[in-house]
Design an enzyme around this catalytic site. Structure first.
Site, PDB file in Angstrom:
ATOM      1  N   SER A  71       0.806  -1.220   0.000  1.00 22.05           N
ATOM      2  CA  SER A  71       0.000   0.000   0.000  1.00 22.05           C
ATOM      3  C   SER A  71       0.841   1.273   0.000  1.00 22.05           C
ATOM      4  O   SER A  71       0.307   2.355  -0.228  1.00 22.05           O
ATOM      5  CB  SER A  71      -0.942   0.011   1.213  1.00 22.05           C
ATOM      6  N   LYS A 124      -6.934   3.843   8.045  1.00 16.73           N
ATOM      7  CA  LYS A 124      -5.988   4.787   7.458  1.00 16.73           C
ATOM      8  C   LYS A 124      -6.583   6.193   7.358  1.00 16.73           C
ATOM      9  O   LYS A 124      -5.924   7.195   7.669  1.00 16.73           O
ATOM     10  CB  LYS A 124      -5.552   4.295   6.072  1.00 16.73           C
TER      11      LYS A 124
END
Length: 810
Positions: free
Chosen positions: A712, A755
């Site tokens: 990511s 996140k």
């Protein structure tokens, strides 16, 4: 496929006898003229030898056509050869051995079921040279195998013949399966070749072993093979005899002990000492009849009760049987707790015990609603997956309370023995049922809520694999007849509501994972933790520490500081410990009478630092002054989300790339992919492609002691390198996440909720996400997204346009 088997022909057969020769007394002539081509009859599990009479059973149409064809020939000859391997369909040329025996049909019996029973006599060994036909049956060109060594009249040959005859006679005398007539026949048989064939046909060998003897054309070699097999079979027979003798001795000893115990029991009866045993038997009988066991379990229990009544109380088996019967009558065979099917009341119970967790609460409410309509509904197999401290285990207890059922918790962490699940067999000393049967006995009902805690931490060793044993327990189609080794009768687990808990699913076997309905519990956000603390943690700690009447209050600012500066977790365990520490210090002040009525007992941010000491966690915060080469990524951790600074620098060199900061293999590959994409698109950003060969690049991710991995960070890596090489700093308060490809695609990643909320806590204003993660953002409450500018991109070019400043830095 032929199904010929070697069988004895009855002395008074019920079939029709067809005489085809002069009778069994017809002998094979070694000089019999054998045609060059004969039909071939494959035999399964049978090897026939020359000169010997043998029975055969033929019951398939193809083989019967072959026999009919042979019977019309004047010589009545055919070739029989063994089949090498068993397969579907008729055997072909490649399925049979190339050496067989020419046989003459002596007699045939035809039975009402259309099967043929033959008496055949071996004529000679032959080799199958070439198959000429395969339909309607096999036919082949053959060549007679001439035997060698038979003319030798040496001392060695004489010794071999004598040894074979003596050992075979010994074997016949000791083996019950061999007729005594064989001793007379062997003693009067002087031909070494016929002796070897006769003995080989009566040895207990497999097809390959007999075929090896058949293919040996030298008589001396054949006799040695037979002698070797005779030695092995004689030795095996001796060992078998010794074992039988030992068993008989043990049986004699057991019978003697039994007689002594019977006499002892008679003496006790004379002394009137057996009344207690009879009363115990009657007590157990009454409990068995009242237990409501199913028929199979009832029969087993009564059978064991009869054994118990007949076994002396001094015998070790007496205590084993009593323990078994006590377990049988203690189990809830037909006892069920009454379910509370009020959906509204169940929702109130779940909300009172836990904050949030809407997915799980909705699933439980759905189960209760369906159960109210279909009372025989099988219990679901749920699996709550989430970080530690998110309330998975306590949620199972709340589910039991909402349903009005008993609660049983089974800790699976670290178990390595299959017997923990299925129980021990009663042959072991101190045997017990498995944990599931023990839990049901403790619950007292057959429909409790059973929480399988830490199912992802089940181990395995030489004592078995518990996770494999769990497959039956957690399969709704099988657990209605769960078999415990101790009980030896099925027990119905279909009414049990199983709830498994795990931190990760990676270590759970796929077959076990497939049997469970997995519901993920994400980590709590800051706002959720504050609500949990106000509604659950603070009242509980205030009560536990006895400060409910001293005006204790924890301000929102103080609570926020505890969460952000003293804990780093996805759950609330550490948060509760810190709140408990504050409550204990307040309790100490009250006990020492150092505090006033209100002031010191109202804990604000300054008081938190005084009570808990220096902060333990330094959160990462966004920076306003960005320099080229620095980008802000987003990471998922077991404690929730966090922002991640990615730093790049360059120096004169030879095009090498250095990576530091405890990067994992996948993250390292992301940096390589980012550099390759930039090099390929250098002209799009006014870069000289040859410049990559003249400089070394160094990429570093701070907090080097913390391992980092995953794809990511790819979009952050390419942004950091692009910022460095173009001298364009990234925009302040911008964070990003997403996997990249060499084609410039931005792929979706996981942990979006954690996140995004981490970015908001760190003061980030714009978050760049993969376009295919839109669906994940839709699950986040709109209140939590206030103040965030979410941008979705599908390519690296779009991402760089949203993250890099317009002009190079000065």
């Amino acid at each position: 496929m032929t199904e010929e088997e070697e069988e004895k022909i009855e002395e008074e057969p019920t079939g029709t006898e067809i005489q085809v020769g002069s009778g069994p007394e017809e002998e094979a002539d070694e000089l019999t003229e054998i045609p060059s081509e004969l039909p071939v009859l494959p035999l399964k599990n049978t090897v026939l030898f020359p000169y010997l009479l043998s029975p055969l059973l033929v019951n398939t149409p193809a083989s019967q056509r072959l026999i009919d064809d042979v019977l019309v020939r004047p010589d009545r000859l055919m070739v029989c050869t063994a089949v090498k391997r068993d397969r579907k369909g008729p055997p072909g040329p490649e399925d049979v051995y190339s050496v067989g025996t020419v046989l003459r049909i002596v007699k045939m019996l035809k039975f009402p079921d259309d099967s043929y029973r033959l008496l055949v006599q071996g004529v000679a060994r032959v080799e199958l040279v070439r198959f000429t036909e395969e339909e309607p049956f096999l036919r082949a060109e053959i060549r007679r195998i001439e035997e060698t060594g038979e003319e030798e009249d040496s001392v060695e040959m004489t010794a071999l013949v004598r040894s074979v005859a003596q050992q075979f006679s010994t074997l016949v005398s000791e083996s019950p399966r061999l007729s005594d007539e064989l001793q007379v026949l062997v003693a009067n048989l002087g031909d070494p070749s016929k002796l070897s064939d006769l003995v080989a046909s009566n040895l207990d060998l497999d097809v390959a072993g007999k075929q090896q003897i058949l293919e040996a054309n030298h008589v001396g070699i054949r006799l040695r093979l037979v002698l070797d097999q005779l030695s092995k079979e004689t030795e095996a027979l001796q060992i078998e005899t010794e074992i039988k003798q030992k068993v008989q001795n043990e049986m004699g000893k057991t019978q003697r002990e039994y007689m002594l115990r019977q006499q002892l029991e008679a003496i006790r009866q004379e002394l009137g000492e057996s009344e207690d045993d009879e009363e115990e038997v009657e007590r157990l009988r009454a409990e068995i009849e009242a237990a409501g066991m199913p028929e199979e379990a009832l029969k087993q229990a009564l059978r064991e009760l009869e054994r118990f009544a007949q076994t002396p109380s001094a015998a070790a088996e007496h205590a084993v049987i009593r323990n078994y019967l006590e377990w049988m009558v203690a189990l809830p065979w037909n006892k069920c707790s009454e379910d509370k099917l009020d959906v509204k009341a169940a929702r109130e119970v779940l909300d009172a015990d836990h904050y949030g967790l809407e997915k799980i609460k909705d699933r439980i409410i759905e189960y209760i609603a369906v159960l109210s309509l279909k009372r025989d509904l099988k219990g679901p197999i749920l699996c709550f997956v989430g970080p530690p401290g998110t309330g998975k285990t306590s949620l199972g207890r709340s589910v039991a309370r909402a349903l009005g059922r008993e609660f049983v918790r089974i800790s699976l962490g670290g178990i390595r023995d299959e017997a923990e699940v299925r129980g021990h067999r009663r042959t072991y000393v101190g045997a017990l049922p498995g944990r599931f049967i023990q839990g049901l006995r403790k619950a007292g009902t057959r429909n409790p809520v059973i929480v399988l805690d830490e199912i992802d931490k089940v181990g395995a060793d030489g004592r078995g694999d518990p996770s494999s044993a769990l497959l039956e327990v957690l399969d709704p189609e099988q657990n209605a007849e769960f078999s415990d080794h101790f009980l030896e009768v099925p027990f119905d687990l279909s009414q049990v509501l199983f709830i498994a808990t795990a931190n990760v699913m990676d270590t759970v076997p796929p077959a076990l994972r497939d049997r469970m309905e997995v519901i993920e519990l994400p980590g709590y956000t800051l706002e959720e933790k504050m609500e949990i603390a106000k509604g659950f943690l603070i009242p509980r700690q205030v009560e536990r520490n006895g400060i409910a009447d001293v005006g204790f209050e924890l301000t929102d600012g103080a609570l926020r500081k505890i969460i952000e500066s003293y804990t780093r977790e996805a759950g609330v365990r550490s948060l509760e410990r810190e709140i408990g520490a504050i409550c204990r210090k307040v309790a100490r002040r009250v006990a020492e009478a150092e505090s006033g009525a209100e002031g010191p007992n109202v804990i604000d941010e300054d008081a938190v630092s005084e009570l808990l000491g220096p902060i333990k966690v330094e959160p990462e915060l966004a920076e306003d002054d960005m320099i080229p080469g620095v980008a802000v990524g987003l990471a998922w951790t077991p404690a929730g989300g966090d922002i991640l600074f990615i730093e790049s620098t360059r120096m004169p060199g030879r095009g090498e790339l250095k990576l530091t900061g405890s990067m994992g293999e996948v993250m390292r590959e992301s940096v390589e992919a980012a550099r390759s994409w930039l090099r390929n698109h250098a002209k799009d950003y006014d870069l000289d492609p040859t410049r990559f060969d003249e400089i070394d690049l160094h990429v570093h991710v701070p907090q080097g002691a913390v391992p980092k991995d995953g794809p990511s960070a790819g979009i952050g890596m390419v942004t950091s390198l692009a910022s460095l090489l173009t001298d364009r700093p990234t925009l302040p308060r911008v964070a990003m996440t997403g996997e990249i490809t060499l084609r410039g695609k931005v792929l979706p990643v996981g942990g979006i909720k954690e996140k995004v909320l981490a970015a908001k806590r760190a003061g980030i204003e714009r978050v760049v996400l993969p376009d295919r993660n839109r669906r994940d953002v839709e699950e986040i409450s709109s209140e939590l997204l206030d103040g965030l500018d979410l941008r979705f991109v599908g390519t690296i070019e779009e991402a760089l346009a949203l993250t890099l400043s317009a002009a190079p830095s000065n």
